[in-house]
Design an enzyme around this catalytic site. Structure first.
Site, PDB file in Angstrom:
ATOM      1  N   HIS A 233      44.423 -52.710  -8.839  1.00 27.02           N
ATOM      2  CA  HIS A 233      44.051 -52.901  -7.424  1.00 27.02           C
ATOM      3  C   HIS A 233      45.268 -53.273  -6.585  1.00 27.02           C
ATOM      4  O   HIS A 233      45.140 -53.900  -5.527  1.00 27.02           O
ATOM      5  CB  HIS A 233      43.012 -54.047  -7.251  1.00 27.02           C
ATOM      6  CG  HIS A 233      41.657 -53.747  -7.808  1.00 27.02           C
ATOM      7  ND1 HIS A 233      40.921 -54.684  -8.489  1.00 27.02           N
ATOM      8  CD2 HIS A 233      40.912 -52.630  -7.782  1.00 27.02           C
ATOM      9  CE1 HIS A 233      39.761 -54.147  -8.864  1.00 27.02           C
ATOM     10  NE2 HIS A 233      39.747 -52.911  -8.443  1.00 27.02           N
TER      11      HIS A 233
ATOM     12  N   ARG B 120      46.600 -41.492  -5.419  1.00 26.66           N
ATOM     13  CA  ARG B 120      46.392 -42.748  -6.122  1.00 26.66           C
ATOM     14  C   ARG B 120      46.601 -42.493  -7.619  1.00 26.66           C
ATOM     15  O   ARG B 120      46.020 -41.570  -8.188  1.00 26.66           O
ATOM     16  CB  ARG B 120      44.969 -43.229  -5.882  1.00 26.66           C
ATOM     17  CG  ARG B 120      44.700 -44.520  -6.584  1.00 26.66           C
ATOM     18  CD  ARG B 120      43.319 -45.029  -6.281  1.00 26.66           C
ATOM     19  NE  ARG B 120      43.183 -46.355  -6.831  1.00 26.66           N
ATOM     20  CZ  ARG B 120      42.028 -46.970  -6.973  1.00 26.66           C
ATOM     21  NH1 ARG B 120      40.926 -46.386  -6.604  1.00 26.66           N
ATOM     22  NH2 ARG B 120      41.982 -48.182  -7.481  1.00 26.66           N
TER      23      ARG B 120
ATOM     24  N   ARG C 141      31.532 -55.016 -16.225  1.00 33.24           N
ATOM     25  CA  ARG C 141      32.566 -55.448 -17.188  1.00 33.24           C
ATOM     26  C   ARG C 141      32.508 -56.962 -17.381  1.00 33.24           C
ATOM     27  O   ARG C 141      32.290 -57.701 -16.423  1.00 33.24           O
ATOM     28  CB  ARG C 141      33.961 -55.078 -16.682  1.00 33.24           C
ATOM     29  CG  ARG C 141      34.251 -53.597 -16.753  1.00 33.24           C
ATOM     30  CD  ARG C 141      35.619 -53.282 -16.156  1.00 33.24           C
ATOM     31  NE  ARG C 141      35.481 -52.275 -15.132  1.00 33.24           N
ATOM     32  CZ  ARG C 141      36.374 -52.020 -14.181  1.00 33.24           C
ATOM     33  NH1 ARG C 141      37.497 -52.701 -14.128  1.00 33.24           N
ATOM     34  NH2 ARG C 141      36.152 -51.081 -13.291  1.00 33.24           N
TER      35      ARG C 141
ATOM     36  N   GLU D 257      42.549 -48.726   0.890  1.00 38.09           N
ATOM     37  CA  GLU D 257      43.556 -48.229  -0.050  1.00 38.09           C
ATOM     38  C   GLU D 257      44.087 -46.856   0.360  1.00 38.09           C
ATOM     39  O   GLU D 257      45.261 -46.562   0.173  1.00 38.09           O
ATOM     40  CB  GLU D 257      42.954 -48.184  -1.466  1.00 38.09           C
ATOM     41  CG  GLU D 257      42.794 -49.586  -2.036  1.00 38.09           C
ATOM     42  CD  GLU D 257      41.753 -49.692  -3.132  1.00 38.09           C
ATOM     43  OE1 GLU D 257      40.569 -49.418  -2.848  1.00 38.09           O
ATOM     44  OE2 GLU D 257      42.114 -50.045  -4.259  1.00 38.09           O
TER      45      GLU D 257
ATOM     46  N   ASN E 243      42.274 -39.223  -4.278  1.00 35.75           N
ATOM     47  CA  ASN E 243      41.925 -40.193  -5.310  1.00 35.75           C
ATOM     48  C   ASN E 243      41.104 -39.424  -6.347  1.00 35.75           C
ATOM     49  O   ASN E 243      39.919 -39.155  -6.138  1.00 35.75           O
ATOM     50  CB  ASN E 243      41.111 -41.332  -4.686  1.00 35.75           C
ATOM     51  CG  ASN E 243      40.759 -42.407  -5.698  1.00 35.75           C
ATOM     52  OD1 ASN E 243      41.063 -42.281  -6.884  1.00 35.75           O
ATOM     53  ND2 ASN E 243      40.109 -43.453  -5.234  1.00 35.75           N
TER      54      ASN E 243
END
Ligand code: ADP
Length: 405
Positions: free
Chosen positions: A179, A90, A240, A383, A7
């Site tokens: 995601h 990823r 955010r 993940e 990742n």
């Protein structure tokens, strides 16, 4: 077979080595602050932990360090790089070209580059990581697993914005969603736990971490999600804003904010941090709220309210909902947040059991009350394992590409 999952971000490289199909973690490592003099490198294996502080100039330097870590005679995980049979990567943005994980070749690399503009902070380091891994491991299978891919099943009614068609045709402006590896992983896991086929469950999956998104899943396929062209849309997040009136942007622009300051404002200074004025971390905010900090309490309430609104919207879209699934750091561990989100939804068939909610802190299981029509589940996401599984599945399909060991 050993599968190494990467990742790669703009300043960090995380990696995990799996023994597949046993799904055993053999090593886990991270390089932080790549490109800086005060970078760090760590590796954890069952033999021990290596932690170093050192300058890491760039990605090639970083990958050389990863090689040394993995081959470390005392605490490493490999005696030779040739023990690695495949790598999984990823990749944040796959545009509308990739509806699933894909084996990497030169053409696929070009496909990732073609959507650099859509994810300027993420896709370039993702691609650099792929190139470094291909150089380091030679001709072994490498797989790209896209955060957007699971959401490619979203129909046009949900992925198009109400903008002139040329913006979609010429500039690819549409909802992509992110995601995806996590939403897919927990959806498959939920189906298994419910004893249903993966393509016969209707779910609302809530991935709540520093970045948060929610997805409506019908018959095992994503049909809507809260993040859009970029990961800024939708839920309130750590820093955010999530959804807001686009008019705010023009208004602030007229007040003197330029593009960069607006970008920083909405991506780095808003969300939980912006509202509370003190932290983007739910744990901190809960402590502060308990101690009487009204801004912290308001931040948590707004965060929960936005999730509740999306759950309501997705219940309307799905018609039948088998379960609401919580995952991500907050979804898995945030007992109080789960209660806050699902409070007062009994008329819609959702009632949480307070004891079960506490019991399933970070533990998979159902947390609804016996009288709840809709199930509520906690499912830790993974993940990296999702990427390892996809990569393993690819090697099964392409056995001739495996090195002969
Ligand atoms: P990322 O998106 O960076 O992977 P995580 O999924 O690790 O983030 O989630 C980070 C968030 O999880 C933080 O806001 C943190 O406060 C929250 N979190 C972790 N543990 C708990 C807990 N026990 N209760 C509430 N929130 C928690």
């Amino acid at each position: 077979m050993k599968i190494l999952v990467f990742n790669c971000g703009s300043s960090s490289i995380k990696f995990k080595l799996f023994q597949m199909p046993e799904e055993m973690v053999l090593a886990e490592g991270a390089l932080e602050r790549v490109g800086n003099d005060d970078a760090s490198a760590t590796l954890k294996t069952p033999h021990g932990t290596i932690e170093t502080k050192q300058a890491i100039a760039d990605y090639p330097h970083g990958f050389a360090i990863i090689k040394n870590l993995l081959l470390d005679p005392n605490n490493g995980a490999l005696t030779s790089l040739s023990e690695v049979s495949a790598c999984g990567h990823r990749v944040v943005h796959g545009g509308d070209s990739f509806g699933g994980s894909m084996p990497i070749d030169d053409e696929l690399e070009q496909g990732i580059e073609a959507v650099f503009e859509l994810a300027p902070l993420h896709n370039p380091p993702n691609l650099t990581g792929i190139q470094q891994a291909r150089a380091m491991f030679g001709d072994i299978p490498q797989m790209a697993c896209f955060d957007t891919a699971f959401h490619q099943s979203i129909p046009e009614i949900a992925f198009r914005y109400a903008l002139p068609e040329e913006l979609y045709n010429d500039h690819k402006i549409r909802r992509y969603g992110f995601h995806g590896m996590s939403h897919q992983f927990v959806a498959r896991q939920a189906a298994r736990m419910l004893g249903k086929h993966k393509y016969s469950v209707n779910l609302i999956t809530c991935h709540l971490g520093n970045g948060s998104s929610i997805a409506a899943i019908k018959d095992g396929h994503s049909i809507d999600t809260s993040m859009g062209l970029t990961p800024l849309e939708g839920l309130v997040m750590g820093t955010r804003s999530g959804d807001l009136d686009p008019g705010i942007i023009f208004y602030l622009h007229r007040k003197g904010y330029d593009t960069n300051s607006l970008d920083t404002l909405l991506n780095k200074k808003s969300g939980l941090l912006g509202i509370s004025g003190s932290s983007n971390d739910v744990r901190d905010l809960e402590l502060k709220a308990d101690a009487g900090d009204d801004k912290a309490a308001l931040a948590l309430d707004i965060f929960a309210y936005r999730i509740k609104k999306y759950i309501g919207a997705y219940m309307a879209v799905l018609n039948r909902v088998d379960a609401i699934v919580f995952t991500g750091g907050i979804g898995e561990n945030g007992v109080a947040m789960r209660s806050r989100v699902l409070a007062d939804m009994d008329q819609q068939g959702i009632i949480i059991d307070d004891t079960r909610n506490v019991v399933h802190t970070g533990e998979p299981g159902e947390i609804q009350a016996a009288t709840s029509r809709i199930k509520v589940m906690v499912i830790p996401t993974n993940e990296e394992l999702a990427i390892a599984r996809d990569t393993y599945a690819m090697t099964e399909k392409q056995p001739n590409k495996l090195p002969t060991l």
